[in-house]
Design an enzyme around this catalytic site. Structure first.
Site, mmCIF file in Angstrom:
data_model
loop_
_atom_site.group_PDB
_atom_site.id
_atom_site.type_symbol
_atom_site.label_atom_id
_atom_site.label_comp_id
_atom_site.label_asym_id
_atom_site.label_seq_id
_atom_site.Cartn_x
_atom_site.Cartn_y
_atom_site.Cartn_z
ATOM 1 N N PRO A 87 0.725 -0.977 -0.191
ATOM 2 C CA PRO A 87 -0.004 -0.100 -0.113
ATOM 3 C C PRO A 87 0.695 1.421 -0.026
ATOM 4 O O PRO A 87 0.433 2.347 -0.118
ATOM 5 C CB PRO A 87 -0.700 -0.292 0.954
ATOM 6 C CG PRO A 87 -0.300 -0.916 2.000
ATOM 7 C CD PRO A 87 0.616 -2.349 1.221
ATOM 8 N N GLU A 114 1.308 -8.292 7.792
ATOM 9 C CA GLU A 114 1.591 -6.387 7.882
ATOM 10 C C GLU A 114 2.259 -6.570 6.419
ATOM 11 O O GLU A 114 3.073 -5.151 6.803
ATOM 12 C CB GLU A 114 2.522 -6.358 9.163
ATOM 13 C CG GLU A 114 1.473 -6.988 10.303
ATOM 14 C CD GLU A 114 0.663 -6.598 10.891
ATOM 15 O OE1 GLU A 114 0.531 -4.794 10.177
ATOM 16 O OE2 GLU A 114 -0.950 -6.533 10.745
ATOM 17 N N ARG A 152 -3.706 -4.895 -21.288
ATOM 18 C CA ARG A 152 -4.473 -4.215 -22.082
ATOM 19 C C ARG A 152 -3.353 -3.474 -23.088
ATOM 20 O O ARG A 152 -4.210 -3.189 -24.231
ATOM 21 C CB ARG A 152 -5.493 -3.522 -22.000
ATOM 22 C CG ARG A 152 -6.501 -4.009 -21.034
ATOM 23 C CD ARG A 152 -7.489 -3.379 -20.126
ATOM 24 N NE ARG A 152 -8.550 -2.824 -21.169
ATOM 25 C CZ ARG A 152 -8.372 -1.762 -21.477
ATOM 26 N NH1 ARG A 152 -7.150 -1.225 -21.327
ATOM 27 N NH2 ARG A 152 -9.255 -1.248 -23.434
ATOM 28 N N ASP A 167 -9.174 5.569 -24.367
ATOM 29 C CA ASP A 167 -9.209 5.049 -22.806
ATOM 30 C C ASP A 167 -9.077 6.638 -21.737
ATOM 31 O O ASP A 167 -8.593 7.182 -22.091
ATOM 32 C CB ASP A 167 -8.682 4.385 -22.348
ATOM 33 C CG ASP A 167 -8.415 2.396 -22.934
ATOM 34 O OD1 ASP A 167 -9.797 2.830 -23.030
ATOM 35 O OD2 ASP A 167 -7.597 2.010 -22.739
#
Length: 225
Positions: A87, A114, A152, A167
């Site tokens: 994160p 963690e 993609r 896009d």
């Protein structure tokens, strides 16, 4: 391009690798995708991949040995960069996706608990990537997002290459409202300009709408701060 995912939940990737754009690209041989069970690289009878953190604190930390050995086992088949999904990593956006799509492959490690022992990052010269400022239960869903957005951009994967240029985020003037048949639904009508056949006016309208959306988005973000 080859994708290898190292995870304690390899079965999660079966549907991702068999459906939609990614599934069709695999069938056509444009990309390869494989999920590998991290527990296959442990050396104890409990197949333990985590342990308590040095220095104390809640939760568990993923051990370095199985992760490093799993990635090393893939090196002959995949010479691409190693990605740790964390994160706190650099934010995944379309520019980063385009950069990664030029690599011969990606080895993606799904974190849990963690986090991953930081020696993994050092030993593998790994790149830490995040899909957003929030915490998920593990790196599997972010890995699916990363594979989809990068795949993609591999040449030939998307049937209509022109759609990539339209896009959202492909350039600063995309993301306008889209409409299809019927021309009227529950009293809501398609804007007349889109039915006019005047391509210059349509292009101008779309750019104006895209700009308005971006202004509204920016204003909404400012209000939240």
């Amino acid at each position: 391009m080859r994708f290898d995912v190292v995870t304690i939940f390899p079965a999660m990737f079966g549907p991702v690798f068999s459906q939609g754009v990614v599934g069709r690209a695999i069938e056509r041989g444009l990309i390869e995708a494989h999920a590998h069970d991290l527990r296959d690289f442990t050396h104890d009878r409990h197949r333990q991949v985590d342990d308590t953190p040095f220095g104390g604190g809640p939760g568990m930390v993923m051990k370095p040995e199985p992760v490093v050995e799993a990635v090393e086992s893939l090196r002959d088949a995949n010479r691409g960069p190693v990605v740790l999904l964390e994160p706190w990593g650099e934010r995944l956006d379309q520019g980063l996706a385009g950069e990664l799509s030029k690599a011969p492959g990606l080895i993606i490690v799904c974190g849990r608990y963690e986090g991953i022992d930081d020696r993994v990052r050092t030993a593998l010269d790994a790149r830490e990537i995040s899909i957003g400022d929030y915490v998920l239960s593990g790196g599997e869903i972010p890995a699916m997002v990363l594979i989809d957005v990068v795949a993609r951009l591999v040449p030939g994967v998307v049937g209509d290459a022109g759609s990539l240029a339209q896009d959202t985020f492909a350039d600063e003037m995309t993301g306008w409202p889209q409409f299809t048949r019927p021309a009227e639904y529950r009293g809501m009508k398609v804007p007349d300009v889109l039915l006019s056949g005047d391509h210059a006016r349509i292009t101008q309208w779309r750019r104006q709408q895209a700009a308005q959306r971006r202004v509204s988005k920016h204003q909404g973000a400012m209000k939240k701060t």
